[in-house]
Design an enzyme around this catalytic site. Structure first.
Site, mmCIF file in Angstrom:
data_model
loop_
_atom_site.group_PDB
_atom_site.id
_atom_site.type_symbol
_atom_site.label_atom_id
_atom_site.label_comp_id
_atom_site.label_asym_id
_atom_site.label_seq_id
_atom_site.Cartn_x
_atom_site.Cartn_y
_atom_site.Cartn_z
ATOM 1 N N ARG A 71 20.047 -25.681 7.898
ATOM 2 C CA ARG A 71 20.420 -25.753 9.317
ATOM 3 C C ARG A 71 19.292 -25.246 10.231
ATOM 4 O O ARG A 71 19.019 -25.803 11.295
ATOM 5 C CB ARG A 71 21.672 -24.882 9.498
ATOM 6 C CG ARG A 71 22.359 -25.057 10.783
ATOM 7 C CD ARG A 71 23.527 -24.087 10.874
ATOM 8 N NE ARG A 71 24.173 -24.313 12.125
ATOM 9 C CZ ARG A 71 25.155 -25.175 12.316
ATOM 10 N NH1 ARG A 71 25.654 -25.840 11.320
ATOM 11 N NH2 ARG A 71 25.655 -25.356 13.505
ATOM 12 N N TYR B 140 24.713 -28.770 -2.503
ATOM 13 C CA TYR B 140 23.598 -29.732 -2.444
ATOM 14 C C TYR B 140 22.266 -29.014 -2.337
ATOM 15 O O TYR B 140 22.207 -27.832 -1.979
ATOM 16 C CB TYR B 140 23.768 -30.753 -1.310
ATOM 17 C CG TYR B 140 24.081 -30.225 0.075
ATOM 18 C CD1 TYR B 140 23.086 -29.821 0.962
ATOM 19 C CD2 TYR B 140 25.406 -30.173 0.521
ATOM 20 C CE1 TYR B 140 23.395 -29.393 2.247
ATOM 21 C CE2 TYR B 140 25.720 -29.736 1.809
ATOM 22 C CZ TYR B 140 24.704 -29.340 2.664
ATOM 23 O OH TYR B 140 25.009 -28.912 3.934
ATOM 24 N N ASP C 91 30.810 -29.575 19.917
ATOM 25 C CA ASP C 91 31.938 -28.695 19.594
ATOM 26 C C ASP C 91 32.666 -28.203 20.846
ATOM 27 O O ASP C 91 33.840 -27.839 20.774
ATOM 28 C CB ASP C 91 31.458 -27.474 18.798
ATOM 29 C CG ASP C 91 31.359 -27.756 17.306
ATOM 30 O OD1 ASP C 91 31.483 -28.944 16.913
ATOM 31 O OD2 ASP C 91 31.151 -26.798 16.541
HETATM 32 C C1 LIG Z 1 30.528 -23.984 7.481
HETATM 33 C C2 LIG Z 1 30.193 -25.180 8.328
HETATM 34 C C3 LIG Z 1 29.499 -26.257 7.775
HETATM 35 C C4 LIG Z 1 29.185 -27.392 8.557
HETATM 36 N N1 LIG Z 1 28.516 -28.432 7.985
HETATM 37 C C5 LIG Z 1 28.225 -29.535 8.736
HETATM 38 C C6 LIG Z 1 27.511 -30.643 8.168
HETATM 39 O O1 LIG Z 1 27.146 -30.649 6.992
HETATM 40 N N2 LIG Z 1 27.240 -31.707 8.979
HETATM 41 C C7 LIG Z 1 27.610 -31.742 10.294
HETATM 42 O O2 LIG Z 1 27.348 -32.743 10.986
HETATM 43 N N3 LIG Z 1 28.287 -30.692 10.850
HETATM 44 C C8 LIG Z 1 28.593 -29.609 10.120
HETATM 45 N N4 LIG Z 1 29.258 -28.548 10.683
HETATM 46 C C9 LIG Z 1 29.622 -28.613 12.103
HETATM 47 C C10 LIG Z 1 28.463 -28.229 12.996
HETATM 48 O O3 LIG Z 1 27.952 -26.975 12.613
HETATM 49 C C11 LIG Z 1 28.912 -28.172 14.457
HETATM 50 O O4 LIG Z 1 29.730 -29.264 14.753
HETATM 51 C C12 LIG Z 1 27.668 -28.210 15.374
HETATM 52 O O5 LIG Z 1 26.907 -27.053 15.209
HETATM 53 C C13 LIG Z 1 28.085 -28.372 16.830
HETATM 54 O O6 LIG Z 1 26.925 -28.403 17.637
HETATM 55 P P1 LIG Z 1 26.998 -27.958 19.158
HETATM 56 O O7 LIG Z 1 25.637 -28.145 19.703
HETATM 57 O O8 LIG Z 1 28.143 -28.616 19.822
HETATM 58 O O9 LIG Z 1 27.353 -26.414 19.118
HETATM 59 P P2 LIG Z 1 26.497 -25.227 18.520
HETATM 60 O O10 LIG Z 1 25.552 -25.719 17.478
HETATM 61 O O11 LIG Z 1 27.480 -24.172 18.159
HETATM 62 O O12 LIG Z 1 25.593 -24.724 19.734
HETATM 63 C C14 LIG Z 1 26.135 -24.093 20.867
HETATM 64 C C15 LIG Z 1 25.012 -23.304 21.536
HETATM 65 O O13 LIG Z 1 25.461 -22.855 22.824
HETATM 66 C C16 LIG Z 1 25.055 -21.520 23.004
HETATM 67 N N5 LIG Z 1 25.966 -20.924 23.997
HETATM 68 C C17 LIG Z 1 27.294 -20.664 23.834
HETATM 69 N N6 LIG Z 1 27.813 -20.141 24.959
HETATM 70 C C18 LIG Z 1 26.798 -20.073 25.862
HETATM 71 C C19 LIG Z 1 26.716 -19.614 27.214
HETATM 72 N N7 LIG Z 1 27.783 -19.116 27.866
HETATM 73 N N8 LIG Z 1 25.506 -19.688 27.849
HETATM 74 C C20 LIG Z 1 24.410 -20.195 27.210
HETATM 75 N N9 LIG Z 1 24.437 -20.622 25.918
HETATM 76 C C21 LIG Z 1 25.622 -20.571 25.257
HETATM 77 C C22 LIG Z 1 25.170 -20.912 21.614
HETATM 78 O O14 LIG Z 1 24.413 -19.719 21.493
HETATM 79 C C23 LIG Z 1 24.622 -22.050 20.750
HETATM 80 O O15 LIG Z 1 23.222 -22.003 20.627
HETATM 81 C C24 LIG Z 1 29.577 -27.422 9.911
HETATM 82 C C25 LIG Z 1 30.273 -26.339 10.474
HETATM 83 C C26 LIG Z 1 30.592 -25.239 9.681
HETATM 84 C C27 LIG Z 1 31.358 -24.099 10.292
#
Ligand SMILES: Cc1cc2nc3c(=O)[nH]c(=O)nc-3n(C[C@H](O)[C@H](O)[C@H](O)COP(=O)(O)OP(=O)(O)OC[C@H]3O[C@@H](n4cnc5c(N)ncnc54)[C@H](O)[C@@H]3O)c2cc1C
Length: 392
Positions: free
Chosen positions: A109, A214, A293
């Protein structure tokens, strides 16, 4: 009349935020990214990026680096926990690349995050800026940060993850639904396995728990294991919380000897309470939208959470490009284009049966192309370029 390209502020430099910022940058939009963390650390976790996600990242010029940093599994084997009997074997590698038009990658990651950072100009990423408020006074969006600083933008994208403040500000509180399951994650050097031979990518299915394993690198020198275990009282949703290695091993004590050897070599484990939400009825309000998310958190069982955030990024950029100054209309079009697909992924992920047997179709997941899928309100194309692509 706003400019051809709105000034976009992205909240969150996670996988979705960096992808949308990279795609906006590549298409000439002025973009600023605000991230609460003051530094990025290499959290011990793997991530799979299936062809539908890699097709998006390819357009950002990231595919060669992703291939170099990650691993291309030859197949995804599904096995019964105790006997190891193969219940499904999904061809990946060159066969999946031919079928879906892009490789299926597994990688660390932290490496994915690192590669994504390169798609955004360093000066556009502002670390240590936690969003604490946003307002739409009628002419753009005002942002307030915990350090007292402020910023303005024409469009704001909330890519701030499962605990999204942007979502809460737009639509009010919306409780997370904890699944009663804990996800245990470990990375370890392959050399620790004492010669034990692993499949490239396996999901071991038990009756109420499973383990995904994996390789993380082309050299097959690093392995990832993620086990899901019933723990009804655990609700700490954090990437850094540690688990107990003995508890992790005991939870899989009746699994196949290969699993027991693997878990017996795990030095350290992290633990995460798995949670999701029902689909949101709206993702945008005025010139502010949520994605990834923040909009559609899902259980990790299909490996599609980040892939959906990456797909969102491409569709959002296409909607803004086609907007002709109507930014709020573009954001509504984005959510209308994406909601059915992400809601379906949330539902299938929650059910945790995807691909367990060969009866399940996977083409509609991996064949989707976010760069060509019809946008809401546009006529559907007469042909699709990949099997099952963009057909639901
Ligand atoms: C155990 C596990 C395994 C997974 N495996 C997979 C996989 O194999 N393949 C896959 O596609 N997905 C996988 N996922 C899902 C994936 O991790 C998430 O769906 C993905 O990280 C979502 O991306 P995002 O950018 O929406 O949120 P995030 O990656 O969570 O990023 C959100 C960002 O916003 C920042 N933030 C939050 N609040 C604020 C604020 N108020 N001000 C400024 N910054 C802020 C945080 O610090 C963070 O950097 C997995 C999840 C888990 C829990």
């Amino acid at each position: 009349m706003p400019d051809e390209h709105p000034r976009v502020a992205v909240i969150g430099a996670g996988i979705g935020g960096l992808t949308v910022a990279g795609a906006l940058t590549a298409r000439g939009f002025p973009v600023q990214v605000y991230e609460q963390a003051s530094a990025f650390s290499r959290i011990g976790a793997g991530i799979q990026q299936s062809a539908n996600a890699v097709k998006v990242l390819r357009e950002l010029g990231l595919e060669p680096t992703l291939r170099a940093r990650g691993f291309v599994p030859a197949s995804f084997v599904h096995r019964a926990a105790g006997t190891g009997e193969v219940t499904n074997d999904i061809p990946l590698g060159a066969r999946a690349e031919g079928r879906y038009g892009a490789p299926y990658l597994a990688l660390h990651r932290g490496d994915l995050h690192d590669v994504l950072l390169a798609a955004v100009p360093a000066g556009a990423i502002h670390r240590g800026r936690r969003l604490v408020g946003l307002e739409q006074p009628g002419d753009g969006v005002e942002l307030a940060f915990a350090d007292g600083s402020r910023a303005r933008a024409d469009v704001v994208v909330g890519a701030d993850g499962v605990h999204s403040l942007v979502r809460e500000t737009l639509f009010g509180p919306h409780e997370l639904r904890f699944s009663g399951k804990a996800g245990y994650r470990a990375t370890l050097p392959a050399s620790a396995l004492g010669g034990e031979r692993l499949d490239d990518n396996t999901k071991w299915w038990g009756p109420d728990r499973h383990l995904i394993v994996y390789y993380l690198t082309a050299a097959r020198d690093e392995v990832y294991a993620m086990g899901t275990v019933p723990e009804p009282d655990f609700d700490l949703e954090s990437w850094s919380a540690k688990g107990d290695v003995d508890v992790f091993c005991a939870a899989f004590a009746d699994f196949h000897p290969t699993v027991r050897t693997l878990l017996g070599s795990v030095p350290l484990v992290h633990k995460w309470a798995l949670a999701d939400r029902d689909p949101l009825p709206r993702w945008s309000d005025g010139d502010v939208v949520v994605m990834g998310d923040a909009a559609h958190p899902m259980m990790p069982h299909m490996g599609q959470g980040a892939a959906m955030a990456v797909e969102d990024a491409a569709v959002l950029v296409r909607c803004l490009e086609a907007a002709a100054g109507d930014w709020s209309g573009a954001l509504r079009r984005f959510e209308e284009t994406r909601r059915a697909r992400t809601s379906e992924m949330q539902a299938i992920s929650a059910g945790n049966s995807f691909a367990r047997t060969g009866k399940d179709a996977v083409d509609f997941v991996y064949g989707y192309d976010a760069w060509t899928t019809p946008l809401a309100g546009a006529p559907a194309p007469t042909t699709t370029s990949t099997p099952g692509g963009n057909d639901r």
